[in-house]
Write a protein that holds these residues in place. Sequence first.
Motif, PDB file in Angstrom:
ATOM      1  N   GLN A  35       0.838  -1.200   0.000  1.00  0.00           N
ATOM      2  CA  GLN A  35       0.000   0.000   0.000  1.00  0.00           C
ATOM      3  C   GLN A  35       0.872   1.248   0.000  1.00  0.00           C
ATOM      4  N   PRO A  36       0.367   2.370  -0.492  1.00  0.00           N
ATOM      5  CA  PRO A  36       1.092   3.633  -0.324  1.00  0.00           C
ATOM      6  C   PRO A  36       1.325   3.914   1.155  1.00  0.00           C
ATOM      7  N   CYS A  37       2.391   4.603   1.450  1.00  0.00           N
ATOM      8  CA  CYS A  37       2.756   4.856   2.853  1.00  0.00           C
ATOM      9  C   CYS A  37       1.627   5.497   3.639  1.00  0.00           C
TER      10      CYS A  37
END
Length: 202
Positions: A35-37
């Motif tokens: 996932q994106p940060c």
Amino acid sequence: MKLFAHPESGHAFKVRFFLKAAKIDHDYEVVDIFQPCDARPAEFRKHARYHEVPVLVDDGQAYVQSNAILMHLAKKTGEWGAESPAQFTLCLEWLFWEANKIGMCLPQLRASEKFSATKLDDGTRQWLLGRYTHDVCVLDREFSDGRPFITGQTLTIADFSLCGYLYFADQARVTVPDNVAAWLERLSQVPGWAHPYELMAG
């Protein structure tokens, strides 16, 4: 104590394996590292200085980077290589060696084979493969004297550090020489060990 990790991370596996072997009670949460940060859990983002797993939170203090976490845990227990300054120094030598050697080349080779987004060009792969071959042969020579663990007769944080990605060697399409394979088999007999995908499941 709480560990944030992911089953694809050999670095996180080192810490989870240690906690299980040392019978240290801890909470465990899988973080989706794909996932994106900013989509990762808020508690993880609060503590993850480099936005990476593993992260260990112990008594409110966050510890990051797998080898630094192992150092903290050894000192906390007074065991696993922390029994004497000389033994701890020897462990630290192996931890720093691992970070620049096996812990650098093998994860990159594996990621290139397993995840299309990190595919390496042939020249880079050959360079990393050369590094891996050299490094794993160093380990093989070390174990040629018959000692069961890397610093001698006793299991230490150095063993946990060094094994992190070697259980994924097949995914990197690399071989493991006989002495190293025998050592990995010994580690797999340690109470608390399981294959990374089993040990790291949520």
